[in-house]
Design an enzyme around this catalytic site. Structure first.
Site, PDB file in Angstrom:
ATOM      1  N   GLY A 110      33.441  43.282  41.327  1.00  0.00           N
ATOM      2  CA  GLY A 110      32.864  43.590  40.019  1.00  0.00           C
ATOM      3  C   GLY A 110      32.253  42.348  39.409  1.00  0.00           C
ATOM      4  N   LYS A 131      38.710  35.525  40.796  1.00  0.00           N
ATOM      5  CA  LYS A 131      37.806  35.614  39.648  1.00  0.00           C
ATOM      6  C   LYS A 131      37.065  34.285  39.498  1.00  0.00           C
ATOM      7  CE  LYS A 131      37.746  36.522  34.651  1.00  0.00           C
ATOM      8  NZ  LYS A 131      38.560  36.852  33.456  1.00  0.00           N
ATOM      9  N   ASP A 233      42.577  42.595  23.978  1.00  0.00           N
ATOM     10  CA  ASP A 233      41.585  43.426  24.664  1.00  0.00           C
ATOM     11  C   ASP A 233      42.282  44.528  25.464  1.00  0.00           C
ATOM     12  OD1 ASP A 233      39.030  44.239  25.230  1.00  0.00           O
ATOM     13  OD2 ASP A 233      38.723  42.851  26.886  1.00  0.00           O
TER      14      ASP A 233
END
Length: 448
Positions: A110, A131, A233
């Site tokens: 992603g 990441k 979040d």
């Protein structure tokens, strides 16, 4: 190299002395001068031999000692690495290791505004999600926030940070465990399953268990850490499901640490539209109650199998579009005694739903999304309520502030100066995708 040079010099000296003795014997015969020269040369030769023997023994002992130290150092490194792994302390990876694990960063899972996530397999066979955070100021801030929040915490329902890698002047890398079943949004919203993004319809029992898992994770962050950690979040995209469909809370890029003596902190508005607490919109600072509001919104989405904020367009005429705010629909159905009509129709058709659990979850969700932060329960209380250890009273009426914001957005679609629903995210715009976010979703840690 120095030993070889010393041996060459010694051999050269010995050969030179022997040649000198032979020349002296020929030229001086057996005179007294010859015997003096020969004696001196032999003494020097013996001295050189002694030095070579001593140097050789010293060299062998040094080699044995170096070999022993290297062996002990390797054992210490293995033991240190093992202890760090057992203790859950993140380790520092070399960039080459991450390149090999991710096939030179080709297995993209992603991508977001400031980060990309790649699937990788370490040399020991462990599957990971790497990441890569780009950008200078924003990237450094996100990297520090994430490491500070998650590096030292240990909880079964929190994603585990396995390691990191920093390149001077380059991108920063965070290595997480790989979560195979994707993110919660793929299992509660209607969507087409793909090979890279598993999904389906999560059963009611599993949804209820996920709700408890997430509540326990947030309760741990808010109450059981040395410094309170605000996630800031919370949304379905940041809740991952492992192989047993247990919830794993991820993405701490927007998180904030606050002291035990601090009640709230002032910070810029950031996060995801539809999950931001009213106090952020009113610039009154954030606290753990802000996470609780977001959690309540997630509960409602799990119940209904739909986004809390959605819009129905009527062709190209923007004036004919109609906003749907699901929390208001749930409140109205609860008031009318028709609560099951608000539940995901796929679950109703499958039957086997405990209506008492549905009512309890709706009550908890409506308590969590109260506009007044003081009315919201703590996450520890939420866990007790969902587990049925304490009764859940019917929540009071709430003003549903977002409904007013949606009506304002309908009145003015030009997006210049008037308050709009767009301000609920970091970047105001004219369109409101129901799941848009100014942050990068760590749901890509999963195999989506």
């Amino acid at each position: 190299m120095e030993d070889k040079k010393a041996n060459i010099i010694a051999v050269t000296i010995i050969i030179s002395l022997i040649i000198f003795i032979i020349v002296a014997r020929v030229s001086l015969k057996l005179s007294r001068a010859f015997f003096l020269i020969a004696g001196a040369d032999i003494a020097v030769i013996l001295a050189v031999f002694v030095c070579l023997v001593i140097r050789g023994r010293y060299h062998r002992r040094r080699k044995l000692l170096e070999k022993k130290l290297v062996s002990e150092g390797r054992e210490l490194r293995i033991e240190y690495s093992f202890l760090r792994k057992v203790a859950g302390v993140p380790i520092k990876f070399r960039h080459k290791e991450l390149e090999d694990a991710t096939d030179n960063f080709r297995a993209l899972l992603g991508q977001g505004a400031s980060a990309s996530v790649f699937k990788g397999i370490l040399s020991d066979g462990t599957s990971v999600a790497v990441k890569r955070i780009e950008g200078e100021e924003h990237g450094e801030k996100e990297f520090r926030s994430e490491v500070a929040a998650i590096a030292s915490v240990q909880h079964v329902n929190l994603v585990r940070l396995m390691g990191y890698c920093c390149l001077p002047g380059g991108p920063r890398f965070l290595v997480y465990e790989f979560i195979p079943n994707g993110s919660l949004d793929c299992w509660i919203f209607s969507r087409r399953e793909t090979r890279s993004r598993p999904g389906g319809c999560l059963s009611w029992d599993l949804r209820y268990r996920v709700a408890i898992d997430v509540a326990k994770a947030l309760s741990y962050l808010h109450h059981d850490c040395r410094s309170r950690i605000l996630h800031l979040d919370v949304k379905p995209e940041n809740i991952l499901l492992d192989e047993n469909f247990r919830a794993i809370v991820a993405d701490f890029g927007l998180s904030k640490l606050i002291g035990k003596d601090e009640s709230r902190v002032i910070t810029t508005i950031r996060g995801t539209r539809g999950y931001l607490a009213p106090e952020w919109l009113l610039e009154r600072g954030v606290s753990e109650k802000s996470d609780i509001y977001s959690y309540g919104m997630v509960l409602l989405e799990m119940i209904g199998g739909r986004r809390n904020v959605s819009v129905i367009e009527n062709g190209t005429d923007r004036s004919q579009r109609k906003w749907h705010y699901f929390p208001k629909i749930v409140r109205d159905k609860l008031r009318e005694g028709k609560l099951m009509e608000a539940v995901d129709h796929r679950l109703v058709e499958a039957e086997g739903i405990d209506e008492r659990q549905v009512k309890r979850m709706v009550y908890v969700a409506l308590w969590c999304i109260q506009e007044r932060a003081k009315l919201r329960p703590s996450m520890a209380q939420v866990v007790e309520m969902l587990e049925g250890r304490v009764p859940v009273d019917e929540p009071p009426e709430t003003q549903m502030l977002v409904v007013d914001l949606l009506s304002i957005d309908e009145e003015d679609s030009s997006c210049p100066d008037r308050p709009r629903i767009g301000v609920m995210g970091s970047h105001a715009d004219c369109n409101l995708p129901s799941s848009s976010s100014s942050s990068f979703s760590m749901s890509v840690l999963s195999g989506r």
